[in-house]
Design a protein around this motif. Structure first.
Motif, PDB file in Angstrom:
ATOM      1  N   GLY A 589       0.803  -1.211   0.000  1.00  0.00           N
ATOM      2  CA  GLY A 589       0.000   0.000   0.000  1.00  0.00           C
ATOM      3  C   GLY A 589       0.838   1.263   0.000  1.00  0.00           C
ATOM      4  N   GLN A 590       0.201   2.368   0.425  1.00  0.00           N
ATOM      5  CA  GLN A 590       0.864   3.669   0.362  1.00  0.00           C
ATOM      6  C   GLN A 590       2.036   3.767   1.326  1.00  0.00           C
ATOM      7  OE1 GLN A 590      -0.511   5.747  -2.062  1.00  0.00           O
ATOM      8  NE2 GLN A 590       1.468   6.749  -1.852  1.00  0.00           N
ATOM      9  N   THR A 591       1.936   3.102   2.469  1.00  0.00           N
ATOM     10  CA  THR A 591       3.022   3.181   3.458  1.00  0.00           C
ATOM     11  C   THR A 591       4.330   2.676   2.877  1.00  0.00           C
ATOM     12  OG1 THR A 591       1.481   2.933   5.300  1.00  0.00           O
ATOM     13  CG2 THR A 591       3.783   2.373   5.716  1.00  0.00           C
ATOM     14  N   ALA A 592       4.293   1.479   2.292  1.00  0.00           N
ATOM     15  CA  ALA A 592       5.502   0.911   1.701  1.00  0.00           C
ATOM     16  C   ALA A 592       5.928   1.687   0.465  1.00  0.00           C
ATOM     17  CB  ALA A 592       5.267  -0.556   1.353  1.00  0.00           C
ATOM     18  N   ASN A 593       4.950   2.101  -0.330  1.00  0.00           N
ATOM     19  CA  ASN A 593       5.255   2.817  -1.568  1.00  0.00           C
ATOM     20  C   ASN A 593       5.986   4.131  -1.289  1.00  0.00           C
ATOM     21  OD1 ASN A 593       4.914   2.285  -4.360  1.00  0.00           O
ATOM     22  ND2 ASN A 593       3.492   3.997  -4.516  1.00  0.00           N
ATOM     23  N   ASN A 594       5.589   4.815  -0.220  1.00  0.00           N
ATOM     24  CA  ASN A 594       6.204   6.100   0.106  1.00  0.00           C
ATOM     25  C   ASN A 594       7.667   5.973   0.502  1.00  0.00           C
ATOM     26  OD1 ASN A 594       3.770   7.336  -0.391  1.00  0.00           O
ATOM     27  ND2 ASN A 594       3.252   7.675   1.757  1.00  0.00           N
ATOM     28  N   LEU A 595       8.093   4.782   0.883  1.00  0.00           N
ATOM     29  CA  LEU A 595       9.492   4.567   1.256  1.00  0.00           C
ATOM     30  C   LEU A 595      10.397   4.386   0.041  1.00  0.00           C
ATOM     31  CD1 LEU A 595       8.932   2.069   4.206  1.00  0.00           C
ATOM     32  CD2 LEU A 595       9.680   4.446   4.400  1.00  0.00           C
ATOM     33  N   THR A 596       9.807   4.169  -1.122  1.00  0.00           N
ATOM     34  CA  THR A 596      10.588   3.825  -2.315  1.00  0.00           C
ATOM     35  C   THR A 596      11.651   4.862  -2.676  1.00  0.00           C
ATOM     36  OG1 THR A 596       8.673   2.604  -3.152  1.00  0.00           O
ATOM     37  CG2 THR A 596      10.433   3.090  -4.720  1.00  0.00           C
ATOM     38  N   PRO A 597      11.312   6.151  -2.818  1.00  0.00           N
ATOM     39  CA  PRO A 597      12.352   7.113  -3.227  1.00  0.00           C
ATOM     40  C   PRO A 597      13.517   7.186  -2.246  1.00  0.00           C
ATOM     41  CG  PRO A 597      10.160   8.059  -3.489  1.00  0.00           C
ATOM     42  CD  PRO A 597       9.985   6.799  -2.715  1.00  0.00           C
TER      43      PRO A 597
END
Length: 656
Positions: A589-597
């Motif tokens: 979800g968004q939590t994991a996705n936001n860590l990508t950059p």
């Protein structure tokens, strides 16, 4: 449809139908099953099973109920039968009366004296119940409660809001063997439903006599009502006199069961299912040690903190007050070597923008002293921040305890966090940095105190050799070695319990954290299926997640489970230890996705969509520019970073 339990890998057949007597009855007529298990679908499954029994469906088709029988369910769910059962086995209960209408409730309240607690039979999460301080409130709650109850019944009970709330998870088999898997203490006392409470395991403030008195009562009570399998018993404990009383028994797996299972590593649902099939506790092996049996009671050499997540901010007129009816939408579980460490980790796990209890980017407003005292007395979702603010203003531990009913031990631990914050603001040293990390302070918190960048704090502590240790949960406090990689990280350990895997071989999958409005069980499904797919492709898989209610935090799903926070700092700690082939961020979800950059900037390989393309999709202005470049029609748009007030117009909206 979004849950992993409706995945066809888990069953020979999956029926996507309502769980009620009509539909389940039609399946019984079609399938002609030998048996039913009722303890695994929450209150819905219990109520359905009781109704099927009342309608004669189980007797008609010769169906056995495996585990706790229907009579045992009635003995715990029916408020009068529960009271009679406790009296029958000598387990104390509170003064109360079972009623079915307002007239009976009014008489009961007159006898007990206001305020009174109203509890509803056959419901979930305290639905319909409440605290009545006068006859008008009593009428409203009783009318609501009798409508919510499957049998139109409520219990009017003496008010004990300032008593401690203690829970015991009990496992019992058909051969009369019983064990206490875990005991837990609710920080916010009996004023707040356990689903909305901050919970620690094991209990921290009860003495040895109190612990064993309630332990013995738990074993006696569950045996008397006929529990076979797992259950949860809740107590109220008077901190002044040591008097305790049983509040209720849940004859099924619950949120508390999931928490106890993940807190101890004792797989409650699995063991309970085996007991339902006829196995006894001595016949079942401990899956973590692989050398002891399920009769060994777990022992914890760490402290677990469960923290609920509320989403009141999404509802402008929501009542944020906490009480005997549950309002949380999800929860997290943090593991640490101290209460301070596990509490601050839990706050970060909630993903609400806070880096811990103190030193946050946007501190919570608490108002004047009078308003602050009112907030301490009437708990809401900011209660711990209010306690911290009261300590900063010089309010004594005794005064805060009197207002909030929070045990002084917990208040003193919060005071230590504040004391360390004060020292961080005035100076720094290697010893202070180590102490702060041991008390759960994150790099961003420490950086905010000293006016520097988190990256500089990280480098400084690494240069000083201050890094977290990887620890195993072994269920028996190191009495037997663990054979399973169920892991957490702590600054309370000197060395790692496991060796680092070979570099560049394994993959890390990031989960979604707590359930919330807009993010729920679907990400558990995607995380688990991603792990299965990666394992089929060969190589090891590590999962990072912090939600105790999910299958993705079952330690037998992956090769290594890190029950940890989903923050940049902690994922980098894990990545530096694991040295993975890559990290998957697209199923959490968004939590994991936001860590990508951020992970990509640190050189961590991202598997799946590249970090730059994640940014192009998530950044609204970049995404709109992409659409413009592709000549794809979209509404007119403009990138805004401020919202200036028109000089000629008065403000017409409230500050969020």
């Amino acid at each position: 449809m979004a849950t992993i339990q409706t995945d066809t890998r888990f069953a020979d057949k999956v029926y996507l139908l309502p769980v009620n007597p009509e539909y389940v009855g039609s399946i019984i007529e079609s399938e002609r099953p030998d048996s039913l298990m009722l303890a695994y679908g929450g209150q819905t499954a219990l109520n359905c099973g009781v109704k099927l029994d009342e309608e004669g469906m189980l007797e008609k088709y010769g169906i056995r109920v495996l585990g706790t029988p229907v009579s045992g369910i009635r003995n715990t769910e029916d408020r009068q039968l529960f009271k009679d059962s406790m009296d029958g086995c000598g387990v104390p209960v509170l003064k109360s009366r079972t009623v079915t209408d307002f007239a009976g409730a009014r008489d009961a309240a007159a006898e007990l004296g206001y305020p009174v607690i109203v509890r509803v039979a056959y419901t979930l999460g305290g639905k319909g119940g409440g605290v009545a301080r006068n006859e008008i409130e009593l009428h409203e709650i009783v009318e609501r409660g009798t409508r919510a109850s499957m049998v139109g019944q409520v219990l009017v009970e003496e008010y004990i809001g300032d008593w401690k709330q203690i829970e015991y998870e009990v496992m019992r088999d058909s051969a009369k063997n019983g064990v206490i898997v875990c005991n837990m203490e609710n920080v916010l006392s009996m004023r707040v439903h356990t689903g909305d409470n901050i919970v620690v395991a094991p209990s921290q403030t009860i003495n040895n006599r109190e612990y064993h008195a309630m332990r013995s009562a738990a074993l006696d009570a569950t045996a008397h009502v006929g529990i076979i399998g797992e259950c949860n018993i809740q107590y109220a404990l008077d901190p002044a006199s040591g008097r305790f009383a049983a509040i209720e028994i849940n004859p099924r797996l619950s949120r508390s069961s999931a928490l106890a299972s993940k807190a101890t590593g004792y797989p409650l649902a699995y063991m309970s299912a085996k007991i339902g099939l006829g196995y006894t506790l001595p016949e079942l092996a401990n899956h973590i040690t692989k050398s002891t049996t399920a009769c060994f009671e777990p022992a914890l050499d760490y402290i677990v903190c469960k923290h609920p997540r509320w989403d009141f901010a999404k509802f402008e007129l929501a009542n944020r007050r906490l009480g005997v009816t549950m309002k949380s939408v999800g929860e997290v579980m943090a593991i640490g070597s101290s209460f301070e460490e596990s509490l601050q980790k839990a706050i970060r796990m909630l993903d609400t923008g806070a880096d811990g209890l103190v030193l946050n980017r946007n501190p919570h407003e608490t108002g004047g002293d009078e308003e602050l005292e009112d907030r301490l007395a009437r708990h809401d979702d900011l209660i711990l921040y209010n306690v911290a603010e009261a300590l900063k203003r010089g309010m004594t531990v005794s005064r805060i305890h009197t207002l909030s009913a929070i045990d002084p031990w917990f208040i003193e631990k919060i005071a230590r966090i504040i004391e360390i914050e004060g020292r961080l603001r005035t100076g720094s040293s290697k010893e202070l940095l180590r102490e702060a990390k041991g008390a759960g302070f994150s790099d961003p918190q420490i950086a905010r105190a000293s006016g520097t960048m988190p990256s500089k704090v990280r480098q400084a502590r690494k240069d000083a050799g201050i890094t977290p240790a990887v620890r195993q949960i072994d269920t028996l406090a190191a009495e037997w070695p663990a054979k399973t990689n169920y892991l957490y990280m702590t600054y309370g350990g000197a060395k790692n319990d496991i060796e680092a895997p070979l570099p560049g071989r394994d993959i890390i999958v990031l989960g979604a954290g707590p359930y919330r409005i807009g993010s729920s069980v679907e990400f558990d499904w995607s995380t688990v299926n991603m792990v299965w797919g990666l394992k089929e492709g060969g190589g090891g898989v590590a999962v990072v997640n912090c939600n105790p209610e999910t299958v993705s935090t079952d330690y037998d799903i992956c090769d290594r489970l890190y029950f940890e926070e989903l923050t940049h700092e902690r994922i980098m700690d894990i990545a530096e230890f694991e040295r993975p082939r890559g990290v998957v961020t697209c199923v959490g979800g968004q939590t994991a996705n936001n860590l990508t950059p951020g992970l990509d900037d640190e050189g961590v390989p991202i598997l799946g969509t590249a970090a730059a393309n994640v940014d192009r999709a998530e950044d609204r202005s970049k995404f709109s520019s992409v659409l413009d470049g592709l000549h794809i029609r979209q509404p007119p748009w403009s990138k805004l970073t401020t919202c200036p007030m028109p000089k000629s117009s008065p403000r017409r909206w409230a500050t969020p």
